[in-house]
Design a protein around this motif. Structure first.
Motif, PDB file in Angstrom:
ATOM      1  N   HIS A 482       0.848  -1.199   0.000  1.00 19.03           N
ATOM      2  CA  HIS A 482       0.000   0.000   0.000  1.00 19.03           C
ATOM      3  C   HIS A 482       0.879   1.242   0.000  1.00 19.03           C
ATOM      4  O   HIS A 482       1.836   1.336   0.774  1.00 19.03           O
ATOM      5  CB  HIS A 482      -0.899  -0.004   1.246  1.00 19.03           C
ATOM      6  N   LEU A 483       0.546   2.199  -0.872  1.00 18.43           N
ATOM      7  CA  LEU A 483       1.244   3.480  -0.908  1.00 18.43           C
ATOM      8  C   LEU A 483       0.303   4.568  -0.416  1.00 18.43           C
ATOM      9  O   LEU A 483      -0.766   4.777  -0.979  1.00 18.43           O
ATOM     10  CB  LEU A 483       1.702   3.791  -2.343  1.00 18.43           C
ATOM     11  N   HIS A 484       0.693   5.248   0.650  1.00 22.65           N
ATOM     12  CA  HIS A 484      -0.113   6.344   1.198  1.00 22.65           C
ATOM     13  C   HIS A 484      -0.026   7.567   0.273  1.00 22.65           C
ATOM     14  O   HIS A 484       0.999   7.799  -0.366  1.00 22.65           O
ATOM     15  CB  HIS A 484       0.392   6.732   2.591  1.00 22.65           C
ATOM     16  N   GLY A 485      -1.105   8.349   0.232  1.00 20.26           N
ATOM     17  CA  GLY A 485      -1.080   9.627  -0.472  1.00 20.26           C
ATOM     18  C   GLY A 485      -1.208   9.559  -1.978  1.00 20.26           C
ATOM     19  O   GLY A 485      -1.236  10.596  -2.641  1.00 20.26           O
ATOM     20  N   TRP A 538       5.294   9.999   2.695  1.00 17.99           N
ATOM     21  CA  TRP A 538       4.268   8.995   2.392  1.00 17.99           C
ATOM     22  C   TRP A 538       4.819   7.596   2.588  1.00 17.99           C
ATOM     23  O   TRP A 538       5.764   7.186   1.916  1.00 17.99           O
ATOM     24  CB  TRP A 538       3.757   9.190   0.963  1.00 17.99           C
ATOM     25  N   LEU A 539       4.207   6.880   3.495  1.00 20.58           N
ATOM     26  CA  LEU A 539       4.626   5.515   3.821  1.00 20.58           C
ATOM     27  C   LEU A 539       4.230   4.556   2.701  1.00 20.58           C
ATOM     28  O   LEU A 539       3.144   4.658   2.133  1.00 20.58           O
ATOM     29  CB  LEU A 539       3.954   5.091   5.132  1.00 20.58           C
ATOM     30  N   ALA A 555       9.549   4.946   3.094  1.00 21.00           N
ATOM     31  CA  ALA A 555       8.734   6.153   2.910  1.00 21.00           C
ATOM     32  C   ALA A 555       9.366   7.043   1.859  1.00 21.00           C
ATOM     33  O   ALA A 555      10.595   7.115   1.727  1.00 21.00           O
ATOM     34  CB  ALA A 555       8.580   6.908   4.231  1.00 21.00           C
ATOM     35  N   PHE A 556       8.493   7.702   1.085  1.00 19.42           N
ATOM     36  CA  PHE A 556       8.934   8.705   0.119  1.00 19.42           C
ATOM     37  C   PHE A 556       8.813  10.090   0.736  1.00 19.42           C
ATOM     38  O   PHE A 556       7.815  10.401   1.387  1.00 19.42           O
ATOM     39  CB  PHE A 556       8.065   8.653  -1.147  1.00 19.42           C
ATOM     40  N   LEU A 557       9.815  10.913   0.504  1.00 15.74           N
ATOM     41  CA  LEU A 557       9.752  12.316   0.864  1.00 15.74           C
ATOM     42  C   LEU A 557       9.553  13.077  -0.452  1.00 15.74           C
ATOM     43  O   LEU A 557      10.483  13.188  -1.256  1.00 15.74           O
ATOM     44  CB  LEU A 557      11.039  12.749   1.567  1.00 15.74           C
ATOM     45  N   VAL A 558       8.337  13.546  -0.686  1.00 17.31           N
ATOM     46  CA  VAL A 558       8.035  14.291  -1.913  1.00 17.31           C
ATOM     47  C   VAL A 558       8.161  15.773  -1.607  1.00 17.31           C
ATOM     48  O   VAL A 558       7.446  16.310  -0.766  1.00 17.31           O
ATOM     49  CB  VAL A 558       6.623  13.956  -2.443  1.00 17.31           C
ATOM     50  N   GLU A 559       9.089  16.424  -2.296  1.00 21.58           N
ATOM     51  CA  GLU A 559       9.377  17.832  -2.006  1.00 21.58           C
ATOM     52  C   GLU A 559       8.236  18.732  -2.492  1.00 21.58           C
ATOM     53  O   GLU A 559       7.479  18.371  -3.395  1.00 21.58           O
ATOM     54  CB  GLU A 559      10.692  18.237  -2.697  1.00 21.58           C
ATOM     55  N   ASN A 560       8.139  19.913  -1.887  1.00 19.37           N
ATOM     56  CA  ASN A 560       7.192  20.910  -2.371  1.00 19.37           C
ATOM     57  C   ASN A 560       7.551  21.319  -3.798  1.00 19.37           C
ATOM     58  O   ASN A 560       8.732  21.304  -4.189  1.00 19.37           O
ATOM     59  CB  ASN A 560       7.210  22.155  -1.488  1.00 19.37           C
ATOM     60  N   GLY A 561       6.526  21.717  -4.547  1.00 18.82           N
ATOM     61  CA  GLY A 561       6.761  22.263  -5.876  1.00 18.82           C
ATOM     62  C   GLY A 561       6.861  23.774  -5.801  1.00 18.82           C
ATOM     63  O   GLY A 561       7.432  24.332  -4.861  1.00 18.82           O
ATOM     64  N   VAL A 562       6.255  24.453  -6.776  1.00 15.48           N
ATOM     65  CA  VAL A 562       6.314  25.912  -6.839  1.00 15.48           C
ATOM     66  C   VAL A 562       4.979  26.490  -6.358  1.00 15.48           C
ATOM     67  O   VAL A 562       3.919  26.105  -6.840  1.00 15.48           O
ATOM     68  CB  VAL A 562       6.590  26.380  -8.285  1.00 15.48           C
TER      69      VAL A 562
END
Length: 578
Positions: A482-485, A538-539, A555-562
């Motif tokens: 399962h991927l969160h988010g 996101w776990l 877990a993935f760390l997805v950075e902020n965009g613009v």
């Protein structure tokens, strides 16, 4: 709306279109609702299998309350913890766009709600409809703390299939004749596998085939000749399940709150976390028919709960059970064998999106993750009672040879947002550190993973492909990942070791199914794709809770965009402290 149309009919078409769009937009905004719910997490005595147990519930209900919303609505759920354990609530499958603070996994997006504490989860459902669910995401509390989350289409929209006469959530669960927290704590102490459950349940009840359970068996009343929607949810803790209804075909119309190309089947297979919506037409002679669920147990030689839970589909015109001389025993279904991988595969590979979809191409991040079990050697001087895994070891699990360790002083998202050092690193490997025959006879030197809290960083908007490869370390089995988010497309699955030279020819880039939980086949692989358009932490984990307990997660760390719309919202003021 008709009156409005007649009123403006003489206007020129451009003005008419503009007015209609403005009206529709305003109407859609006006129709969105905010739903407020109060969840009190508390102990409640319930009787199952002849014995009374104190279990942890929401509002004294088992399963917990069903939440019903529409696409576009906002949920505010105030959780008060009156139980003796820490708790968090996860809204399984909700995208949580920019609202990662409401996602719920303990020590990932929040610290737990301590006994006596509270927290309000606030989030808006954006572009999703169908069947999801909510559950505790702290230790093994989700054994009893869970419920359905149903998202209806917006007002004025409808299902892309025949409107059903009635709709029924079917929550498949797992029951221990013990306190589930004690079961996992004992396993953690000893290093051995936890005791398997004593029963499965449908909507909280084991059903006719278990002791002291017949009178509370769930009954679903139906009329002849109608079409009903069953919203089937696998809420079990550690077991993938087959589900079937005697003498009735099921038309699959959605999975994990994404519509599918309809297809007919007599058996569903759901891993924990997965949902499947089916239409069932009551076209059989009026009678009582069993619904049944039992284990799909793909791990060879591993113990499992080999029992069957039942509910009853009861035609209202069926002979009354009270009439003498009338047989009222429900019709029993034909059930697959517990190890029927062919039936499980036939089901999962039949799922398709309803039409052509925009599958991400020109991949930016091409990742390869191995998933599976392992064994930790006990350090010298360890007590035998703490090393009761095979040959004096302790069970563990890993992804890419990293056994995930949750932090205990901060959540990962807090540490990221506040720049707190030493909580995690961003060096989760994109590929296995050592390549080997993943599904063959694996060298014992590869059985021991490395513990760590490692994240993988993704740039906002990057297009991601992950090959998830099962391994045969200790035992191979189907892993529901399962991927969160995020939702993702499952573009292929297969058996053996993934081979990029030949298996890419199997990729479905036209109408692959969209899901939030993928069953990685036993001794096989699956390939998923998604666009990293939701900032946060996101776990990604195996939804067999025993495996996440052992570290089968990352877990993935997805950075902020613009700009603001591509950035995670600030943390809410009532976010629990550690």
């Amino acid at each position: 709306m008709e009156a409005f149309y007649h009123l403006v009919k003489p206007l020129c078409s451009c003005l008419l279109l503009g007015l209609l769009l403005l009206f529709a937009s305003a109407a859609s905004f006006a129709n969105a609702e905010v739903h407020h719910h109060d969840f009190v997490v508390q102990a409640k005595s319930v009787k199952r299998l002849c014995k009374a147990h104190n279990i942890i519930t929401v509002n004294g209900q088992y399963p917990g309350p069903t939440l019903e919303v529409r696409n576009g609505d906002t949920l505010e759920v105030s959780v008060v913890n009156k139980a003796q354990y820490n708790v968090t609530i996860h809204w399984h499958g909700i995208r949580q766009l920019r609202t990662g603070w409401a996602d719920g996994p303990e020590f990932v997006t929040q610290c737990p709600i301590r006994p006596g504490g509270s927290y309000t989860y606030r989030f808006t459902i954006q572009g999703q409809e169908g069947t999801l669910w909510w559950h505790a995401h702290s230790s093994w509390l989700r054994a009893t703390v869970y419920g359905a989350l149903i998202i209806y289409p917006k007002l004025g929209s409808s299902y892309p299939f025949t409107k059903p006469k009635r709709e029924t959530p079917i929550l498949l669960g797992e029951w221990w004749d013990a306190n589930p927290i004690d079961v996992v704590r004992q396993a953690t102490r000893t290093g051995a596998a936890p005791n398997v459950s004593d029963a499965y349940t449908i909507n909280g009840q084991p059903g006719d085939l278990y002791q002291c359970s017949t009178q509370d068996t769930v009954i679903v009343p139906v009329d002849s000749g109608e079409t009903n929607l069953l919203r089937v949810i696998n809420s079990a803790l550690n077991q993938e399940l087959f589900f079937t209804v005697a003498n009735h075909k099921m038309l699959v119309v959605a999975a994990d709150a994404s519509y599918t190309k309809p297809f007919t089947t007599s058996v569903l297979m759901l891993g924990p976390g997965q949902t499947t919506d089916v239409l069932i037409t009551t076209d059989q002679p009026p009678a009582r028919y069993y619904m049944a669920a039992l284990a799909y147990a793909s791990a060879q030689g591993a113990p499992f709960d080999n029992t069957t839970t039942t509910a009853i589909l009861e035609y209202k015109s069926a002979p009354c059970p009270a009439k003498k001389g009338v047989s009222t025993t429900p019709v029993f279904p034909s059930l697959p064998a517990f190890n029927d991988t062919a039936t499980a595969t036939a089901f999962t590979t039949s799922l398709r999106s309803p039409s052509k979809v925009a599958v991400p191409t020109d991949i930016d991040e091409n990742l390869f993750f191995t998933v599976g079990l392992g064994l930790f050697n006990c350090p010298p001087g360890s007590r035998p009672r703490n090393c009761q895994g095979p040959n004096g070891t302790r069970f563990t699990a890993s992804m890419n040879n990293v056994s995930f360790v949750l932090p205990s002083n901060f959540s990962l998202l807090q540490a990221h947002q506040q720049g707190i050092p030493g909580v995690f690193t961003t060096d989760f490997p994109a590929f296995p550190p050592v390549q080997f025959d993943y599904t063959g006879n694996v060298s014992r030197g590869l059985w021991q993973p490395v513990p760590g809290t490692k994240l993988y960083k993704l740039k906002y908007g990057s297009r991601v492909q992950i090959v998830i490869q099962g391994t045969s370390i200790f035992t191979a089995e189907n892993h529901p990942i399962h991927l969160h988010g995020y939702d993702f497309y499952i573009i292929a699955e297969g058996f053996g070791n993934f081979d990029s030279r030949t298996d890419t020819s199997k990729f479905n880039l036209v109408d692959p199914p969209m899901r939030n939980t993928v069953g990685v086949p036993v001794n096989g692989w699956a390939v998923i794709r998604f666009v990293a358009d939701n900032p946060g932490v996101w776990l990604m984990h195996c939804h067999l809770d025993v495996h996440i307990t052992w570290g089968l997660a990352m877990a993935f760390l997805v950075e902020n965009g613009v700009g603001e719309l591509q950035s995670i919202e600030p943390p809410p003021a009532d976010l629990p402290l550690c």
